[in-house]
Design an enzyme around this catalytic site. Sequence first.
Site, PDB file in Angstrom:
ATOM      1  N   PRO A 133       0.804  -1.228   0.000  1.00  0.00           N
ATOM      2  CG  PRO A 133       0.003  -0.978   2.192  1.00  0.00           C
ATOM      3  CD  PRO A 133       0.726  -1.945   1.293  1.00  0.00           C
ATOM      4  CB  THR A 164       3.654  -5.721   2.492  1.00  0.00           C
ATOM      5  OG1 THR A 164       3.509  -4.581   1.639  1.00  0.00           O
ATOM      6  CG2 THR A 164       3.783  -6.970   1.634  1.00  0.00           C
ATOM      7  CG  ASP A 191      10.806  -3.472 -10.730  1.00  0.00           C
ATOM      8  OD1 ASP A 191      10.109  -4.359 -11.251  1.00  0.00           O
ATOM      9  OD2 ASP A 191      11.137  -2.419 -11.314  1.00  0.00           O
ATOM     10  N   GLY A 192      10.302  -3.670  -5.959  1.00  0.00           N
ATOM     11  CA  GLY A 192      10.833  -3.985  -4.636  1.00  0.00           C
ATOM     12  C   GLY A 192      10.237  -5.240  -4.031  1.00  0.00           C
ATOM     13  N   GLY A 222       3.756   0.300  -9.081  1.00  0.00           N
ATOM     14  CA  GLY A 222       4.788   1.116  -8.453  1.00  0.00           C
ATOM     15  C   GLY A 222       5.371   2.139  -9.402  1.00  0.00           C
ATOM     16  NE  ARG A 292      11.722   7.997  -8.816  1.00  0.00           N
ATOM     17  CZ  ARG A 292      12.610   7.267  -8.163  1.00  0.00           C
ATOM     18  NH1 ARG A 292      13.793   7.768  -7.859  1.00  0.00           N
ATOM     19  NH2 ARG A 292      12.321   6.032  -7.811  1.00  0.00           N
TER      20      ARG A 292
END
Length: 499
Positions: A133, A164, A191-192, A222, A292
Amino acid sequence: MATSAADGVRDPFRDSSAEDREYGSSEGSTLNVGRNATLTLGVDSLIVLGSKATRAIPFYNILWANINDYSTASEIVINYAHPVSKSCIRTKSLAYAVDKADHRHAEAWTESLLDRAYGESQRRKRMKVLINPFGGKGQAKKYYDREIAPIFTSAWCEVDVERTQYSGHAVEIAEQLDTDRYDVVACCSGDGLPHEVFNGLGRKRDARRALRNIAVVQLPCGTGNAMSQNLNGTDSPSLAALCIVKGLRTPLDLIAITQGDRRMLSFLSQSVGIVAETDLATEHLRWMGSQRFTYGFLIRLLGKTVYPCDVAVAVEIGDKAAIRDAYNAAVSSKAAPSSRSSSCSGGITEGDDPADLGLPALKFGTVQDALPEGWKLVAHDKLGNFYAGNMAYMSAKANFFPAALPADGCADLVCIDGDISRRAAISSLGAVENGAFFDMPHVHYRKIKGYRILPKQPGDGYISIDGERVPFEPFQAEVLAALGTVLSRSGRGYEARGS
């Protein structure tokens, strides 16, 4: 590999009724339903012929079909994914009455439809869904409820959802996971979360079996969604959900990283230098989205920033022409991609003791051991970018590793000097997107089995493993062939244009 109209291959998300009119009408392919309606199994689509219109639904978009029996009648229900735009699909259903006299034929026809819809893909996948989240812009839960869950429900997948709670929570969940209950761990995140899941599975007593049995996938929610770009060809949550429903089990090389007394698994990339700093030093610019990365990359290129290191590499293929030949041979081969024989790192043979199925031993040892035989440390005092990748895309349109393959037993390594001209630096940025990056003379591209890197930059710098920051210390990497499992559209390559 990716497919497009330019390649002469049909887009599975496009209604192709005009092209599918030339379908065959062999005995058994047509089911009479309702009042004056027929359902026909065409060449690659379900043809729905009614009294008012004819339409085609690509088999790829068929999610499920079943027959409901009632006391006085039967009904066939077909769930499918309907494109509402190039980047979004929604679920729809067809329902028709079936004559009781046609019931047996309807059951056989329905099974034929599902065979064509799923092919070699597993039906009704059992999924553990993890929602982060906090990732990206904090929209993962909304994306799941609105765009993903309806796809899984309509495909009759068995889904267990958990949010999580903190960084590293997915590691704990995966470590404790009952791998006999699930086929897939699906990460609603960047991707984490996949990085954490691979490492959690790697902590299990029977890590090799867990990493073979459980396919780890990403539902792109993400800032960085490289895993989905590579395996699904999209960063759309709904399109990715369909790709996962229809995904083919695919072996994936994983990279063992040792740093100090720590050991971890990497599935995506490792970087020291400009890419690592671009990724990790622009966290305050998350409001810019993926732009970014472009901004940070350009600023450091123009500044001719260097990151001095000593590097030792186990090179498998060092010539670009040979790399291209090996890649083309692999993607054109009709043989199965990489198999898990008992000789590869991820191999398991029947009767193996679970106690012996932990992570495989490291052929090259750890970063704390003596330099492996045949390796030679070389000073790179003007290094600008050290970038090792296991997948092609690192972000949308950023195909840094066009020769990457899921399970060729190698990582792809790109090194660029930091003192190249500003003109060359700017052209490099554009070349990543237009496919010319691989052939640029200042881009040193190699297929490797492992490496050791010793940063010499004073102070605290940046090292990125799968987009996560790790201590600025020497580390060593080693490819573990076909250790992991993912789902992909093709079952053999990435959805990126190759070298």
